[in-house]
Structures are given as structure tokens and as C-alpha cells.
Scaffold this active site. Sequence first.
Site, PDB file in Angstrom:
ATOM      1  N   GLY A  11       0.851  -0.805   0.494  1.00 42.38           N
ATOM      2  CA  GLY A  11      -0.224   0.119  -0.362  1.00 42.38           C
ATOM      3  C   GLY A  11       0.644   1.308   0.366  1.00 42.38           C
ATOM      4  N   GLY A  14       0.089   5.178   0.587  1.00 41.57           N
ATOM      5  CA  GLY A  14      -0.903   5.439   2.303  1.00 41.57           C
ATOM      6  C   GLY A  14      -0.111   5.763   3.296  1.00 41.57           C
ATOM      7  N   ILE A  16       0.113   6.647   6.418  1.00 40.38           N
ATOM      8  CA  ILE A  16       1.276   5.802   7.048  1.00 40.38           C
ATOM      9  C   ILE A  16       2.338   4.937   6.453  1.00 40.38           C
ATOM     10  CG2 ILE A  16       1.693   3.448   8.603  1.00 40.38           C
ATOM     11  CD1 ILE A  16      -1.566   4.053  10.045  1.00 40.38           C
ATOM     12  N   ALA A  17       2.265   3.914   5.384  1.00 41.12           N
ATOM     13  CA  ALA A  17       3.321   3.047   3.792  1.00 41.12           C
ATOM     14  C   ALA A  17       4.093   4.566   4.362  1.00 41.12           C
ATOM     15  CB  ALA A  17       2.711   3.141   3.161  1.00 41.12           C
ATOM     16  N   ARG A  36      -1.604  -0.730  -6.864  1.00 39.31           N
ATOM     17  CA  ARG A  36      -2.040  -1.202  -6.563  1.00 39.31           C
ATOM     18  C   ARG A  36      -2.195  -1.048  -8.726  1.00 39.31           C
ATOM     19  NH1 ARG A  36      -6.242   0.094  -2.853  1.00 39.31           N
ATOM     20  NH2 ARG A  36      -6.014   2.774  -4.833  1.00 39.31           N
ATOM     21  N   LEU A  66      -3.944  -7.097  -2.936  1.00 43.74           N
ATOM     22  CA  LEU A  66      -5.022  -7.274  -2.654  1.00 43.74           C
ATOM     23  C   LEU A  66      -5.914  -9.031  -2.970  1.00 43.74           C
ATOM     24  CD1 LEU A  66      -5.705  -5.410  -0.087  1.00 43.74           C
ATOM     25  CD2 LEU A  66      -3.741  -6.382   0.642  1.00 43.74           C
ATOM     26  N   THR A  85       0.759  -1.958   5.208  1.00 39.49           N
ATOM     27  CA  THR A  85      -0.207  -1.729   5.634  1.00 39.49           C
ATOM     28  C   THR A  85      -1.569  -1.112   4.745  1.00 39.49           C
ATOM     29  OG1 THR A  85       0.338   0.091   4.321  1.00 39.49           O
ATOM     30  CG2 THR A  85       2.104  -0.200   5.924  1.00 39.49           C
ATOM     31  N   LYS A 161     -11.050  -5.116  10.403  1.00 42.64           N
ATOM     32  CA  LYS A 161      -9.950  -4.846  10.862  1.00 42.64           C
ATOM     33  C   LYS A 161      -9.704  -5.967  12.548  1.00 42.64           C
ATOM     34  CE  LYS A 161      -7.671  -1.744   9.253  1.00 42.64           C
ATOM     35  NZ  LYS A 161      -5.148  -1.901   8.641  1.00 42.64           N
ATOM     36  N   PRO A 186      -2.497   1.402  15.893  1.00 41.61           N
ATOM     37  CA  PRO A 186      -2.922   2.740  15.659  1.00 41.61           C
ATOM     38  C   PRO A 186      -4.514   3.308  16.293  1.00 41.61           C
ATOM     39  CG  PRO A 186      -1.793   1.698  13.353  1.00 41.61           C
ATOM     40  CD  PRO A 186      -2.504   0.974  14.313  1.00 41.61           C
TER      41      PRO A 186
END
Length: 343
Positions: A11, A14, A16-17, A36, A66, A85, A161, A186
Site C-alpha cells: 500500500g 498510503g 502510514i506506508a 495497485r 489484495l 499496511t 481490522k 494505531p
Amino acid sequence: MENKETVLVTGGTGFIASYCIIRLLNAGYKVKASVRSLKSTDELQAMLKQGGIASFDNLMVVEANLNNESSWDAAVSGCSYVIHTASPTPNTDAKTDDDFVIPARNGVLFVMRAAQKAGVKRFVLTSAFGAVGYGTSKTTPYTEEDWTEINEIVAPYQKSKTLSEKAAWEFISTEGKGLELAVINPTGVYGPVLSGNFSHSIQPVFQMLNGAVKACPKITSGYVDVRDVAELHFLAMTSPAANSQRFIAVAGQAVSLLDIAKILRKNLGEKAAKVPTKEIPSCLVKIGALFNPKLALVLPYLGSIKEASNEKAKRLLGWKPRSTEEAIVATANSLIHLNLIKK
């Protein structure tokens, strides 16, 4: 600083990534970033430049999805570690719980199977506080021992999640064959945005600064700076003590949306002129939700206070997060710096 080990970060574009990639590149690791579509390469590189990365010599962008298990074998090949992530997020066009849950759970298992086959040492999964503190209420802070209880009031994102993290732990216990797992959970993630295509978690600050919110719903949550989330992923990847552990990423005590508004006004002066100054009674939110689907999304969180503990991450890994106030102010300043706030 050269490090011959390679890390796959899924990811890649993203919030966080991208910060995990920055942390890894600065530490000398080689990084494979999955997206992707390779059309996202320029976007990713622009974000990393905004985050201070000057060279992409140690970065490879790879295409993986995914929904396609076979796409992960090549992505994971040659990697010593995986930071996963990638996951469906609340701003997708999902219509049912399964639209969230199935891609999230399958995605975790697809990447873990590929990682296990490729001889990856440790798999770091980005879960969420959504897998810890929903479907229940507590008078004491939530810890890593807590799990969300799936029921009718738990939103699809939190459900995805929870179930995808449980699937990861189940995989380790039944098929892991030496693959190590550490999980990061997180809370709400703030911090400097790297582009106009920012995370859904930034929306409250963005909307307040733009004057889109006239009064704050009574919602109190924990928050954390994205740079500290990336650091916690790095520590979870490299520290022997992190194996088989989950870690809540939260800066400190929970704050209300009105508290966030006050922090913005205190630190930004005239730039926060449109930020609300009062709370909206929960009864009015409930009435408004009958006519506004966006308001309906906040109903499960009205009046709730979700305190969470960061004691474990600090004790086991020596993690030292920034304050919630610093994270909020950094978020706002980055939005202003990138000209994303209306004058």
C-alpha cells in the site's frame, strides 16, 4: 548506512506506508513498495520527496493487488521483512461489511502466505485500534490484551481490522512455520500530510480549518503522529522483543474534537479563524443523521471516550511518541503549506 536487506511495504502511497518507506530508506534499507498500479509511481515519489527523500536508488515500486493472490509472490521475493499496511479504508465505495472484511482478511493471508514461502523473517501488520476497543466500553484504558467484540454497532472498517488481524495470528499459529509476526494498532493518525491525496484520518482537522464544521460532535479519541507510527513499525520490525506482540500506537490521553479545535486556535491564530468554538449537542446530531448519511456515520461514537495505553510500546521497545498537540499542529501546518486550505 547501506543495508543489504530488503523490506516490502504494501500500500505504498498510503499515509502510514509512505512514512514507513521514508524511515526505512533513511536507515539504509532497500524498499519494495507495492501499489495497485505502477501509474502511482510518480505520486509515490512526489510524496517521498515532500518527506525529505532525495534519492530513489534503494526504492523499487512493484504492482500487487489484495484481490490477486498470485501477484504477491514476485512482490515478496528477495525480502527479509514485510510491513503490510494495505487495507480497504472507510473512503471506499463499500456497500456491505463483506466489501471491507473479505479483501482485508484475504489480503493479509495472501501476503503472509507469500512471505512465508519466500523465507521472510518477520511480518509487521498494520492493524488498528479498531481491532482493540470497539463493541465494548471500559473505565480504564484499553491495552493490547483487549479485542473488539464484533456486534451490530461495530462499523465495517473496525470489523475488517479485527477479523483480518485475528486471521494473521491464526495463520502464524497454524501455518507460520517460523515466520514471525508483530502487529501495530494505531489510534487516529495525524501528522504532516505529503500530498493533497491524504488519509481519511486527517479529515477532522481539514474540515475545521476550511470552516466545513460549525460545531464539534462529542467524540473523544486517542491520536498519534504518523512519524511515530512509522517509528513503531520500524521498532517492531527490528526488535527481538516485538516478536509475537501487538502494540497500540497512541500519543497520550484521549482528546475531544473540541479539544482539537482549541489546539488549532491556540497555535494557528488567524489561520484557524474558521475553526469551531463549541460542541453540538448529541441530540441534534442524532436528528441530523436522519437526513445526512455522513452524520449517521458518527452516531456509534457519540459520547464515547476511548482511552488507550501506550505503556507496552514504551516499555518493550523504547518508543517515545510526540505529543498529541504536536501531531495536530503538524497536520494543520502541512495542509496550509500545501495550499489545501481555502483562504
